[in-house]
Design a protein around this motif. Structure first.
Motif, PDB file in Angstrom:
ATOM      1  N   ARG A 154       0.840  -1.207   0.000  1.00 51.41           N
ATOM      2  CA  ARG A 154       0.000   0.000   0.000  1.00 51.41           C
ATOM      3  C   ARG A 154       0.873   1.254   0.000  1.00 51.41           C
ATOM      4  O   ARG A 154       0.582   2.227  -0.712  1.00 51.41           O
ATOM      5  CB  ARG A 154      -0.925  -0.005   1.217  1.00 51.41           C
TER       6      ARG A 154
ATOM      7  N   GLU B  63       1.053   4.246  -2.978  1.00 53.31           N
ATOM      8  CA  GLU B  63       0.907   5.679  -2.736  1.00 53.31           C
ATOM      9  C   GLU B  63       2.153   6.437  -3.178  1.00 53.31           C
ATOM     10  O   GLU B  63       2.061   7.557  -3.704  1.00 53.31           O
ATOM     11  CB  GLU B  63       0.616   5.914  -1.257  1.00 53.31           C
TER      12      GLU B  63
ATOM     13  N   SER C 212       2.345   7.388  -6.811  1.00 52.08           N
ATOM     14  CA  SER C 212       1.578   8.560  -7.234  1.00 52.08           C
ATOM     15  C   SER C 212       2.477   9.776  -7.352  1.00 52.08           C
ATOM     16  O   SER C 212       2.113  10.768  -7.996  1.00 52.08           O
ATOM     17  CB  SER C 212       0.463   8.853  -6.223  1.00 52.08           C
TER      18      SER C 212
ATOM     19  N   GLY D  64      -9.414   8.338  -1.390  1.00 51.85           N
ATOM     20  CA  GLY D  64      -7.963   8.143  -1.412  1.00 51.85           C
ATOM     21  C   GLY D  64      -7.428   7.474  -2.653  1.00 51.85           C
ATOM     22  O   GLY D  64      -6.321   7.778  -3.108  1.00 51.85           O
ATOM     23  N   SER D  65      -8.186   6.554  -3.235  1.00 51.08           N
ATOM     24  CA  SER D  65      -7.698   5.836  -4.418  1.00 51.08           C
ATOM     25  C   SER D  65      -7.689   6.706  -5.664  1.00 51.08           C
ATOM     26  O   SER D  65      -7.085   6.332  -6.679  1.00 51.08           O
ATOM     27  CB  SER D  65      -8.554   4.593  -4.664  1.00 51.08           C
TER      28      SER D  65
ATOM     29  N   ARG E 174      -6.138   9.369  -6.081  1.00 52.59           N
ATOM     30  CA  ARG E 174      -4.867  10.054  -6.308  1.00 52.59           C
ATOM     31  C   ARG E 174      -3.944   9.301  -7.258  1.00 52.59           C
ATOM     32  O   ARG E 174      -2.940   9.859  -7.719  1.00 52.59           O
ATOM     33  CB  ARG E 174      -4.127  10.298  -4.986  1.00 52.59           C
TER      34      ARG E 174
END
Length: 859
Positions: free
Chosen positions: A251, A255, A258, A318-319, A321
């Protein structure tokens, strides 16, 4: 204590965000461990304490079996197994909300009124879980606002993007567990209405994590097969901890990608770290995101609008991004999405902006010990029990003409009457009066009947066919029969099995049991039951057509199935009204599913508000479910109000009287419209037959607008406005249709919902955080009672409370009877049920043992 702060909480699948609105309008996010984003995770320690957020994540390393990272995703399970203990999902929610409450108190010195957000597609049962959790966490009754509406307010208010009235805006909410898509339309008053919604319940950030873990696993399996075997199938606490660490690493890498083109991944027990690249992430994400783009196109197509007509495409969650999300949406729709650096924040702050702006937001009326209720904000209507037979409860407005007052000033010449004739006259009067009292007793629809000493089982429980799965269960009782609905797991992964059974209320015997296989789960059907009609609605697939299935009361077999693009319906007697079909038409069906009538409005004219015209029979016999006098009112987009006869489909009257934004309510031949003004509002009264105006009366409420209109007596209509600085407490103004005046103001307390109990009024009010019930007589004087529970009327002289169907799984509560004189009858303590419904003498329940009929008085 100050009451001019507002707390807004977005409890998401992976993270929770909370914002406080200051008295001067500033918004500030609450910080949890220095971050505005708190993990929505819980950990149950051996002492029974629930830890939340990062504390829960840290403790999870010591005992992974006691940890749940995404309790919101478990809402259909009703309970969560943490270690050796099983806790309700609502307890996990309450722990998270308690953590938010503590942070709010540290920030502003007290716990403000709160608004919570939820997905637009959540059923009222799921929303009730939030209400329950907030109550457990010490909140006052909360307002619940849907996430796309909250996001839309952030888009226009905080980002200053212009959305003109009538223009659509798409909200793409990509969270940890689900994808929710909604297309909203800006209304002239600045509020937003949902044109269409949909989404993918099986696609979220967790699915991307799973795909990335599987991708990493291919490499680990080739290099270290034993390590991967332990990670894929952990058998002990240490291996469970390693598996969790791997998921956290993946995870974090996702992130990081990104912001950069490569990210390291440390695999537990492997000496050398692996890495993921942006290209790998894009390749893995593309097939998943193709589903998301297709669903967005489908939801937009439901509105009849083209992508270029959108005022914007706003990405939240959140996903969102991940750069690939915006890229593929841009490719698929041809418009550039708007996405923020922290897309977790807009929903929480947007909900706060919605409630503190001028846009109207109607709160739900809390019913703690009766089934949870929902409101119809766009219609300005009172609450309705989820899954109930009609869109609103009904209320009477009085006769067309008020009776003339007695004449005054008439002179009478006195003369002496002999005592003998006085005696004879008195005796005659007594006899006539006695006869009149006897007739009145037998014909009085509001007489109070005694309750039994205790709740008695009628016959044996009839076992359920299978185990109830995820909370679709309802009971409807009419006369001598009850219809019971519940779902069990299906061997077909695409659906559930809906069981419908009929039970004899007199004997408790099972009349028949039918099974309907439903395509898909996670949705809440609506059930319609009368003496002749038994039907339910069924969504073919998310956001697509709806089926209305009509069953035979005698056999349980399907009589007919009607497919419609309209999801809303209401029952009037034995007729089912479906509409607006295509936004501009209505269809009326009888108990056999045969069309009785239909009508449509002119091309380009759509229905803004609609409902049934109520009847006084609903007060005298509330469980008979008459639901209307056979007529329907509708307000169309061109500002015209229409009244139609349901059986013939013919127009009774049509006239332009008020605007579509006003509050409408029809009862016993009169239409009431509450019109907001600068210093209060007007209550305008119209004759349903020709829509001629009967009266206009001004209600002084300062700058507080009207929020609800409902029935509170045979000739009484109650108009409610919110208590300033609250979200669901009212001041009620009682309008007497006979006297044509405001007869009373319930403004001495903070009141909840209000309704008639025969010819008396039953009102809820707040005593601190408790909701209590008080009866009032016809002179608005309190009757000798003050009860800490709320009730549902069961006839013209009494009411009943039973365990609320407000949690997933069974609920435990007391059964109590209430007479119109304020007397209380304790019938059963700690009854455990899934759901119940009452007639005037029987309580029909789905229980863990099966379907069970109970008696609380003689028939």
């Amino acid at each position: 204590m100050p009451a001019d702060y507002l707390l807004s909480v977005d409890l998401g699948t992976s993270h929770t965000v909370a914002v406080v609105v200051w008295p001067d309008g500033r918004t500030r996010p609450l910080l949890f461990d220095g971050s505005p984003v708190m993990p929505s995770a819980v950990f149950l320690d051996p002492a029974g304490t629930l830890h939340t957020g990062k504390d829960a994540e840290r403790l999870a390393l010591t005992a992974p079996e006691r940890f749940e990272p995404n309790p919101k995703q478990r809402i259909s399970d009703r309970t969560i197994l943490l270690g050796d203990r099983e806790i309700p999902v609502t307890a996990a929610f309450a722990a998270i909300l308690s953590r938010v409450a503590r942070a709010a108190i540290e920030s502003v010195g007290h716990l403000p009124n709160a608004v919570l957000t939820c997905p637009a597609a959540w059923s009222e049962q799921r929303r009730a879980a939030l209400h329950d959790a907030a109550a457990q966490a010490g909140y006052r009754p909360v307002q619940i606002l849907t996430e796309p509406v909250a996001a839309a307010h952030y888009y226009t208010s905080r980002l200053s993007h212009r959305v003109a009235p009538g223009q659509p805006l798409a909200v793409f909410d990509f969270g940890g567990g689900t994808l929710d898509i909604a297309v909203l339309e800006r209304r002239p008053d600045g509020s937003f209405g949902v044109l269409a919604d949909g989404g993918l319940p099986d696609l979220g950030g967790l699915d991307f994590d799973a795909a990335l873990v599987a991708h990493i696993g291919e490499t680990v399996r080739q290099r270290e097969p034993e390590i991967w075997k332990r990670l894929e199938q952990p058998s002990g606490a240490s291996e469970l901890r390693n598996r969790r660490e791997l998921w956290e690493e993946v995870r974090g890498a996702k992130e990081m990608l990104s912001r950069s083109s490569v990210a390291p991944v440390t695999v537990p027990d492997m000496a050398q770290s692996l890495h993921l690249t942006r290209g790998e992430l894009d390749q893995i994400s593309r097939p998943l995101l193709s589903r998301a783009v297709g669903e967005t196109q489908r939801v937009l197509a439901l509105t009849g609008r083209r992508p270029e007509q959108l005022a914007g495409l706003f990405l939240v969650g959140g996903s969102s991004r991940m750069p690939m999300v915006a890229k593929m949406l841009h490719e698929g729709l041809g418009i550039a999405p708007t996405v923020l650096e922290q897309p977790e924040l807009p929903v929480s702050e947007g909900a706060a902006l919605a409630l503190t702006s001028a846009a109207p937001v109607t709160p739900p009326a809390p019913m703690p010990s009766s089934p949870p209720q929902l409101t119809a904000p766009s219609l300005g209507l009172p609450p309705v029990t989820p899954g109930s037979d009609q869109t609103i409860p009904l209320r009477r407005g009085g006769d067309d003409k008020a009776p003339e007052p007695p004449r005054r000033g008439t002179e009478y010449k006195a003369r002496r009457i002999p005592p003998k004739w006085i005696a004879i006259g008195v005796a005659a009067v007594v006899l006539v009066a006695a006869a009149a009292v006897g007739v009145w007793w037998f014909t009085n629809p509001y007489k109070q009947r005694p309750f039994a000493e205790e709740l008695r089982e009628v016959g044996a429980a009839q076992a359920l066919d299978g185990e109830v799965d995820d909370g679709i269960y309802e009971v409807r009782s009419v006369g001598d029969r009850s219809a019971m609905f519940y779902t069990t797991s299906s061997s077909d992964p695409s659906g559930q099995e809906l069981h419908v059974r009929a039970v004899d209320n007199r004997s408790g015997e099972l009349l028949w049991d039918a099974e309907q296989v439903l395509p898909g789960d996670g949705w809440n059907p609506v059930f319609f039951v009368s003496e002749e009609l038994i039907a339910f609605s069924q969504e073919v697939e998310a956001g697509a057509e709806y089926k209305f299935v009509f069953l035979d009361w005698e056999t349980g077999r399907v009589r007919n199935t009607v497919t419609s693009w309209a999801r809303d319906a209401a029952r009037s007697g034995d007729l089912l009204v479906i509409g607006p079909v295509g936004g501009d038409a209505f269809e009326v069906y009888d108990a056999a599913g045969e069309q009785q009538s239909s009508w449509a409005f002119d091309e380009g004219v759509t229905v803004a508000n609609w409902n049934l015209v109520g009847t006084p029979d609903d007060i005298a016999s509330p469980t008979a479910r008459a639901n209307g006098d056979g007529r329907l009112w509708a307000v169309t987009s061109n500002g015209v109000t229409h009244v139609y006869d349901l059986e013939s489909g013919e127009a009774v009257s049509s006239k332009e009287i008020e605007t579509v934004e006003d509050l409408y309510y029809a009862w016993d031949g009169l239409l009431y419209v509450a019109v907001d003004k600068e210093t209060g509002y007007d209550l305008n009264v119209y004759d349903v037959e020709d829509l001629s105006q009967v009266q206009s009366i001004e209600i002084q409420s300062g700058e507080v607008p009207p929020e609800a209109v409902t029935v509170c007596g045979e000739t009484l209509v109650c108009v409610g406005d919110l208590v300033p600085e609250t979200t669901n407490a009212y001041h009620w103004h009682v309008y007497d249709a006979d006297a044509k005046e405001i007869a009373h103001d319930f403004d001495d307390r903070e009141y909840g919902w209000i309704e008639p109990l025969g010819n008396r009024i039953m009102a809820e009010y707040y005593a601190g955080d408790d909701v209590r019930t008080q009866l009032y007589d016809q002179d608005f004087e309190t009757v000798n009672n003050n009860l800490e529970v709320t009730f549902d009327p069961i006839d013209g002289g009494s009411a009943l409370t039973w365990p609320a169907r407000s949690t997933f799984g069974t609920a435990v509560g007391n059964v109590i009877g209430l007479g119109r004189d304020g007397s209380r009858a304790d019938l059963r303590i700690d009854l455990e049920v899934y759901a119940c419904a009452a007639t005037d003498s029987r309580l029909a329940c789905l229980t863990p043992a099966g379907s069970q009929i109970y008696s609380f008085r003689d028939e």
